[in-house]
Motif scaffolding. Sequence first.
Motif, PDB file in Angstrom:
ATOM      1  N   THR A  91       0.986  -1.273  -0.251  1.00 23.36           N
ATOM      2  CA  THR A  91       0.369  -0.250   0.483  1.00 23.36           C
ATOM      3  C   THR A  91       0.494   1.064   0.161  1.00 23.36           C
ATOM      4  OG1 THR A  91       0.229  -0.101   2.501  1.00 23.36           O
ATOM      5  CG2 THR A  91      -1.786  -1.282   1.557  1.00 23.36           C
ATOM      6  N   PRO A  92       0.036   2.037  -0.353  1.00 24.79           N
ATOM      7  CA  PRO A  92       1.377   3.778  -0.663  1.00 24.79           C
ATOM      8  C   PRO A  92       1.608   4.202   0.247  1.00 24.79           C
ATOM      9  CG  PRO A  92      -1.302   4.096  -1.112  1.00 24.79           C
ATOM     10  CD  PRO A  92      -1.108   2.824  -1.608  1.00 24.79           C
ATOM     11  N   ILE A  93       1.097   3.709   1.899  1.00 20.34           N
ATOM     12  CA  ILE A  93       1.436   4.070   2.997  1.00 20.34           C
ATOM     13  C   ILE A  93       1.988   3.168   3.830  1.00 20.34           C
ATOM     14  CG2 ILE A  93       0.195   5.222   5.242  1.00 20.34           C
ATOM     15  CD1 ILE A  93      -1.713   6.630   3.883  1.00 20.34           C
ATOM     16  N   GLY A  94       1.423   2.458   4.061  1.00 16.05           N
ATOM     17  CA  GLY A  94       1.909   0.965   4.778  1.00 16.05           C
ATOM     18  C   GLY A  94       3.122   0.678   3.876  1.00 16.05           C
ATOM     19  N   THR A  95       3.425   0.171   3.136  1.00 17.00           N
ATOM     20  CA  THR A  95       4.530  -0.455   2.466  1.00 17.00           C
ATOM     21  C   THR A  95       5.364   0.600   0.855  1.00 17.00           C
ATOM     22  OG1 THR A  95       3.072  -1.771   1.121  1.00 17.00           O
ATOM     23  CG2 THR A  95       4.479  -2.723   3.202  1.00 17.00           C
ATOM     24  N   PRO A  96       6.033   1.764   1.157  1.00 14.36           N
ATOM     25  CA  PRO A  96       5.640   2.520   0.468  1.00 14.36           C
ATOM     26  C   PRO A  96       7.259   2.573  -0.562  1.00 14.36           C
ATOM     27  CG  PRO A  96       6.845   3.749   1.892  1.00 14.36           C
ATOM     28  CD  PRO A  96       6.059   2.777   2.669  1.00 14.36           C
ATOM     29  N   PHE A  97       7.601   1.692  -0.397  1.00 14.16           N
ATOM     30  CA  PHE A  97       9.341   1.131  -0.776  1.00 14.16           C
ATOM     31  C   PHE A  97       8.509  -0.114  -1.779  1.00 14.16           C
ATOM     32  CE2 PHE A  97      12.158  -1.783  -2.111  1.00 14.16           C
ATOM     33  CZ  PHE A  97      13.304  -0.548  -2.316  1.00 14.16           C
ATOM     34  N   THR A  98       7.907  -1.064  -1.045  1.00 12.81           N
ATOM     35  CA  THR A  98       7.531  -1.881  -2.034  1.00 12.81           C
ATOM     36  C   THR A  98       6.286  -1.124  -3.340  1.00 12.81           C
ATOM     37  OG1 THR A  98       7.342  -3.167  -0.270  1.00 12.81           O
ATOM     38  CG2 THR A  98       6.610  -4.150  -1.885  1.00 12.81           C
ATOM     39  N   PHE A  99       5.349  -1.078  -2.538  1.00 14.95           N
ATOM     40  CA  PHE A  99       4.420  -0.173  -3.573  1.00 14.95           C
ATOM     41  C   PHE A  99       4.799   0.195  -4.952  1.00 14.95           C
ATOM     42  CE2 PHE A  99       1.092   2.572  -4.951  1.00 14.95           C
ATOM     43  CZ  PHE A  99       0.027   2.347  -4.908  1.00 14.95           C
ATOM     44  N   CYS A 100       5.805   1.624  -4.042  1.00 14.67           N
ATOM     45  CA  CYS A 100       6.503   2.865  -5.501  1.00 14.67           C
ATOM     46  C   CYS A 100       7.518   2.163  -6.371  1.00 14.67           C
ATOM     47  CB  CYS A 100       7.103   3.769  -5.099  1.00 14.67           C
ATOM     48  SG  CYS A 100       6.184   5.141  -4.127  1.00 14.67           S
ATOM     49  N   TYR A 101       7.940   0.717  -6.160  1.00 14.13           N
ATOM     50  CA  TYR A 101       8.646  -0.259  -6.636  1.00 14.13           C
ATOM     51  C   TYR A 101       8.096  -1.091  -7.815  1.00 14.13           C
ATOM     52  CZ  TYR A 101      13.343  -2.534  -7.798  1.00 14.13           C
ATOM     53  OH  TYR A 101      14.313  -3.209  -8.387  1.00 14.13           O
ATOM     54  N   ALA A 102       7.214  -1.463  -7.222  1.00 13.67           N
ATOM     55  CA  ALA A 102       5.866  -2.374  -8.232  1.00 13.67           C
ATOM     56  C   ALA A 102       5.021  -1.443  -9.109  1.00 13.67           C
ATOM     57  CB  ALA A 102       4.926  -3.109  -6.984  1.00 13.67           C
ATOM     58  N   VAL A 103       5.401  -0.362  -8.650  1.00 11.05           N
ATOM     59  CA  VAL A 103       4.743   0.183  -9.627  1.00 11.05           C
ATOM     60  C   VAL A 103       5.432   0.371 -11.073  1.00 11.05           C
ATOM     61  CG1 VAL A 103       3.489   2.551 -10.653  1.00 11.05           C
ATOM     62  CG2 VAL A 103       2.947   1.649  -8.372  1.00 11.05           C
ATOM     63  N   LEU A 104       6.829   0.795 -10.920  1.00 12.53           N
ATOM     64  CA  LEU A 104       8.105   1.085 -11.375  1.00 12.53           C
ATOM     65  C   LEU A 104       8.261  -0.131 -11.904  1.00 12.53           C
ATOM     66  CD1 LEU A 104      10.021   2.755 -12.741  1.00 12.53           C
ATOM     67  CD2 LEU A 104      11.782   2.307 -10.860  1.00 12.53           C
ATOM     68  N   LEU A 105       8.009  -1.396 -11.727  1.00 16.24           N
ATOM     69  CA  LEU A 105       8.634  -2.247 -12.385  1.00 16.24           C
ATOM     70  C   LEU A 105       6.995  -2.903 -13.459  1.00 16.24           C
ATOM     71  CD1 LEU A 105       9.789  -4.720  -9.989  1.00 16.24           C
ATOM     72  CD2 LEU A 105      10.912  -3.992 -11.802  1.00 16.24           C
ATOM     73  N   ALA A 106       5.830  -2.933 -12.934  1.00 14.90           N
ATOM     74  CA  ALA A 106       5.169  -2.441 -13.985  1.00 14.90           C
ATOM     75  C   ALA A 106       4.803  -2.148 -15.471  1.00 14.90           C
ATOM     76  CB  ALA A 106       3.552  -2.222 -13.196  1.00 14.90           C
ATOM     77  N   ALA A 107       5.420  -0.921 -15.556  1.00 15.75           N
ATOM     78  CA  ALA A 107       5.278   0.365 -16.225  1.00 15.75           C
ATOM     79  C   ALA A 107       6.784  -0.220 -17.032  1.00 15.75           C
ATOM     80  CB  ALA A 107       5.917   1.281 -15.565  1.00 15.75           C
ATOM     81  N   THR A 108       7.754  -0.519 -16.283  1.00 20.48           N
ATOM     82  CA  THR A 108       8.932  -1.045 -17.057  1.00 20.48           C
ATOM     83  C   THR A 108       8.280  -2.694 -17.891  1.00 20.48           C
ATOM     84  OG1 THR A 108       9.912  -2.189 -15.736  1.00 20.48           O
ATOM     85  CG2 THR A 108      10.802   0.583 -16.263  1.00 20.48           C
ATOM     86  N   SER A 109       7.628  -3.845 -17.386  1.00 24.82           N
ATOM     87  CA  SER A 109       7.421  -4.725 -17.787  1.00 24.82           C
ATOM     88  C   SER A 109       6.710  -3.882 -18.905  1.00 24.82           C
ATOM     89  CB  SER A 109       6.759  -5.354 -17.380  1.00 24.82           C
ATOM     90  OG  SER A 109       7.313  -5.967 -16.007  1.00 24.82           O
ATOM     91  N   LEU A 110       5.190  -3.497 -18.489  1.00 25.81           N
ATOM     92  CA  LEU A 110       3.745  -3.498 -19.869  1.00 25.81           C
ATOM     93  C   LEU A 110       4.918  -2.819 -21.211  1.00 25.81           C
ATOM     94  CD1 LEU A 110       1.494  -1.345 -17.998  1.00 25.81           C
ATOM     95  CD2 LEU A 110       1.451  -3.656 -19.129  1.00 25.81           C
TER      96      LEU A 110
END
Length: 306
Positions: A91-110
């Motif tokens: 989640t963006p508040i509970g786990t900001p590092f994992t959330f932001c990194y997952a969004v970045l990885l999703a963008a590069t994968s797409l």
Amino acid sequence: MSWLGTADGASADTPAEGGRGDTTPALAGIPRQRRGGGPRASGTLGAPGPALAAAAASAAAPASVAAADGAGPGAARPPRTRWRPWRLLPTPIGTPFTFCYAVLLAATSLFADHADPSLVSELLRGSSTDVVHLARTPLLVLVASALWIAGGMASAYAVGFLFVLTALERRIGGLRTAAVFFGGHALATLATEVPVGLSVAAGQLPDSSLHRLDYGISFGVMTCAGALAGVLPGWCRWPLLAGVCYLAVADLLAYVDPVSDWGHLLSLTLGVASWPLLRRWRDHRTADVPLLGDLGHPALRAVRRL
């Protein structure tokens, strides 16, 4: 005026029935005083007797204990812990590092799935942590190689990234999770590529091994999986560690990509080696949680609920 000369039905001429050895006669017109522990001494007019005091103390003791324990009738009972499945995902508040990194990885994968294949191939080769790139721009390729997922978002390492890093970040924090991930990614990469360069220099491997394509998040995920096992309870620690070890050894025995497979096993070992440090981090983090909760700020309560 008969009530002035008598007390409890006794006449004024009758000697007082006081304590032992008391022979003083009662004065006319003054009620007789009782000195013993008789019925009136332990009644409501005098001080409470021993029996009444003991009964009052025994009746008040359960109430005081219940009030101290917070289990009285009017005391607020702590809410029951409910299983919240959404805490397994970032989640963006509970786990900001994992959330932001997952969004970045999703963008590069797409981007890798829908962009021009020649452009994607060029970017992947430029991000490869092979011996040549590590010798020229080590920091750049170590970061760039961790921006791609080998196999896309449907790969096992992508799924493991979401669950493993989310669970680890909730226990030790975002900055420390990032340190574990990138530390394992960098150390395992160097530990596998440096022997390749030495083997090429010794003539045991061809020169093409200096340009092998190597990118992805698998080293970091395996390090975090080994680290997560150290901060979980025993009933969950050993099944997780056994399952990840089985996958790493099975890939190594398949001998499809021995350099990467050895790197996966090494990454897992690095995560296990970090258990003492991670447990100190976890204990320090959990010790600070009650202090934050005592502040009572709505924003802090919202963070704790996530």
